[in-house]
Scaffold this active site. Structure first.
Site, mmCIF file in Angstrom:
data_model
loop_
_atom_site.group_PDB
_atom_site.id
_atom_site.type_symbol
_atom_site.label_atom_id
_atom_site.label_comp_id
_atom_site.label_asym_id
_atom_site.label_seq_id
_atom_site.Cartn_x
_atom_site.Cartn_y
_atom_site.Cartn_z
ATOM 1 N N ARG A 185 -13.892 -8.343 2.175
ATOM 2 C CA ARG A 185 -12.473 -8.120 1.869
ATOM 3 C C ARG A 185 -11.684 -9.397 2.155
ATOM 4 O O ARG A 185 -10.769 -9.748 1.416
ATOM 5 C CB ARG A 185 -11.919 -6.953 2.703
ATOM 6 C CG ARG A 185 -12.482 -5.577 2.368
ATOM 7 C CD ARG A 185 -12.145 -5.124 0.958
ATOM 8 N NE ARG A 185 -10.727 -5.108 0.679
ATOM 9 C CZ ARG A 185 -9.881 -4.132 1.033
ATOM 10 N NH1 ARG A 185 -10.343 -3.058 1.645
ATOM 11 N NH2 ARG A 185 -8.594 -4.201 0.749
ATOM 12 N N GLN A 229 -10.221 -3.827 -3.297
ATOM 13 C CA GLN A 229 -11.516 -3.360 -2.802
ATOM 14 C C GLN A 229 -12.636 -3.727 -3.767
ATOM 15 O O GLN A 229 -13.723 -4.147 -3.363
ATOM 16 C CB GLN A 229 -11.469 -1.830 -2.630
ATOM 17 C CG GLN A 229 -12.776 -1.241 -2.151
ATOM 18 C CD GLN A 229 -13.123 -1.660 -0.733
ATOM 19 O OE1 GLN A 229 -12.299 -1.548 0.162
ATOM 20 N NE2 GLN A 229 -14.334 -2.167 -0.516
ATOM 21 N N ARG A 231 0.883 -1.184 0.000
ATOM 22 C CA ARG A 231 0.000 0.000 0.000
ATOM 23 C C ARG A 231 0.906 1.215 0.000
ATOM 24 O O ARG A 231 1.703 1.410 0.931
ATOM 25 C CB ARG A 231 -0.926 0.007 1.210
ATOM 26 C CG ARG A 231 -1.675 1.332 1.339
ATOM 27 C CD ARG A 231 -2.789 1.318 2.345
ATOM 28 N NE ARG A 231 -3.956 0.641 1.818
ATOM 29 C CZ ARG A 231 -5.183 0.765 2.326
ATOM 30 N NH1 ARG A 231 -5.404 1.536 3.362
ATOM 31 N NH2 ARG A 231 -6.198 0.118 1.790
ATOM 32 N N ASP A 253 -17.417 7.409 -1.456
ATOM 33 C CA ASP A 253 -16.178 7.226 -0.692
ATOM 34 C C ASP A 253 -15.877 8.570 -0.040
ATOM 35 O O ASP A 253 -16.517 9.593 -0.346
ATOM 36 C CB ASP A 253 -15.042 6.783 -1.643
ATOM 37 C CG ASP A 253 -13.743 6.422 -0.920
ATOM 38 O OD1 ASP A 253 -13.758 6.267 0.314
ATOM 39 O OD2 ASP A 253 -12.708 6.310 -1.606
ATOM 40 N N CYS A 272 -16.466 1.798 0.663
ATOM 41 C CA CYS A 272 -15.307 0.955 0.995
ATOM 42 C C CYS A 272 -14.876 1.112 2.438
ATOM 43 O O CYS A 272 -14.206 0.239 2.976
ATOM 44 C CB CYS A 272 -14.154 1.261 0.046
ATOM 45 S SG CYS A 272 -13.482 2.933 0.216
ATOM 46 N N HIS A 303 -7.461 0.881 -6.505
ATOM 47 C CA HIS A 303 -7.669 0.039 -5.315
ATOM 48 C C HIS A 303 -8.382 -1.242 -5.761
ATOM 49 O O HIS A 303 -9.532 -1.491 -5.399
ATOM 50 C CB HIS A 303 -8.505 0.819 -4.291
ATOM 51 C CG HIS A 303 -8.494 0.225 -2.912
ATOM 52 N ND1 HIS A 303 -7.708 -0.859 -2.551
ATOM 53 C CD2 HIS A 303 -9.193 0.572 -1.784
ATOM 54 C CE1 HIS A 303 -7.919 -1.139 -1.283
ATOM 55 N NE2 HIS A 303 -8.807 -0.301 -0.801
#
Ligand code: CP
Ligand code: NVA
Length: 314
Positions: A294, A139, A109, A227, A266, A136
């Site tokens: 996830r 996700q 990340r 988001d 998310c 991402h």
């Protein structure tokens, strides 16, 4: 042999993405009621170690990858950049080569997508994108799994995105190209996603619309997604918050979507900014299924990297 990296969804492609979702559904069902750290009966990645490099904060990605690799029979090591030599200037190339000698896969990340591609270039083991400023993908595997679990087929799905045109939206657009669904983007001028992602989805035959009218974006949608308005590492400006305000997902906007529409986020959420409490906590919200998923999505991604998804095993 060249390792199989998961830097973006198109590294896997539509067939593999569908296989990931199917495998996740099966594995999730097969372990109902088991303690979360207990391995799956077949322990397909027994003895495998996942190294996770975090140059940004994380709750879900960190915990779900750790639990995912445990459930597959392996284990993980977390490296916070601030307490590693990477944080003191050791190169990404050297870090990649060292971690490849010590671990079986690397999750990263980071902010700059160039660091991720550099890691992949020098790694002899699979590298997984755990989020960059650009995308991402992990996700979105979880998001698609959540949508399919809700009984909604992906081809032809109408997905409405409201707010900032960010990394998560980029991966949604990439998924739209692979799984043939449509995306209606409601975003204020200046905060649209990168045009390359829109072009990619359109080139694959997906309908992508861009509007500054939130009500128009959600009209008739199957899924409404938002988001945070300020992603990690971005500057927090009052001007941006003011521009985003009309894109807050509230009950009036949800009422314009299909009656059985679902709300996705998310997380982490800023309730009262991008979404109201009534929607976040309401009956259409599936955000905590999405968060749990996830784990199940991560398992499929890891298995794909090692050529161990059911379809890959033949
Ligand atoms: N959604 C997500 O990636 O959460 P974290 O930042 O907590 O990992
Ligand atoms: N767009 C958000 C996603 C967090 C999981 C960010 O990059 O901060």
């Amino acid at each position: 042999m060249k390792p199989r990296h998961f830097l973006d969804l198109s590294d896997a492609g539509g067939d593999a993405l569908a296989a990931m979702i199917n495998d996740a559904i099966d594995r999730k069902a097969a372990r109902t009621g088991r303690p979360k750290g207990a391995p799956d009966a077949d322990r397909p990645l027994e003895g495998h170690v996942l190294a996770m490099v975090f140059e940004k904060s994380s709750t879900r990605t960190r915990v779900s990858f750790d639990i995912a690799i445990r459930q597959l029979g392996g284990s993980s090591i977390v490296l916070d950049a601030a307490t590693t030599q990477l944080g003191r200037g050791e190169s990404v190339a050297d870090t990649a080569r060292v971690l490849s000698r010590m671990a079986d896969a690397i999750m990263v990340r980071t902010d700059d997508p160039a660091k991720l591609t550099e890691m992949a270039r020098f790694a002899a083991v699979p590298v997984i994108n755990g989020l960059t400023d650009r995308s991402h993908p992990c996700q979105i595997v979880a998001d698609l799994l959540t949508v399919v679990e809700q009984g909604k087929p992906l081809p032809g799905l109408e997905v409405a995105w409201l707010g900032d045109g960010n990394n998560v939206l980029h991966s949604i657009l990439e998924a739209a190209a692979l799984m043939r669904f449509n995306v209606r983007i409601g975003a204020p001028p200046g905060y649209e996603p990168e045009s390359a992602f829109i072009a990619l989805a359109r080139a694959a035959g997906s309908r992508v619309t861009l509007t500054a009218d939130a009500a128009e974006a959600v009209a008739g949608a199957d899924v409404v997604v938002t988001d945070t308005w300020v992603s990690m590492g971005q500057e927090h400006t009052e001007g941006k918050l003011a521009a985003m305000a009309p894109f807050q997902v509230d009950e009036a906007l949800m009422a314009r979507a299909k009656p059985d529409a679902r709300f996705l986020h998310c997380l982490p959420a800023h309730v009262g900014e991008e979404v109201t409490e009534a929607v976040f906590e309401g009956p259409q919200s599936v955000v905590f299924d999405e968060a749990e998923n996830r784990i199940h999505a991560q398992k499929s991604i890891l298995l794909w990297c090692f050529g161990r998804l059911r379809e890959q095993r033949g």
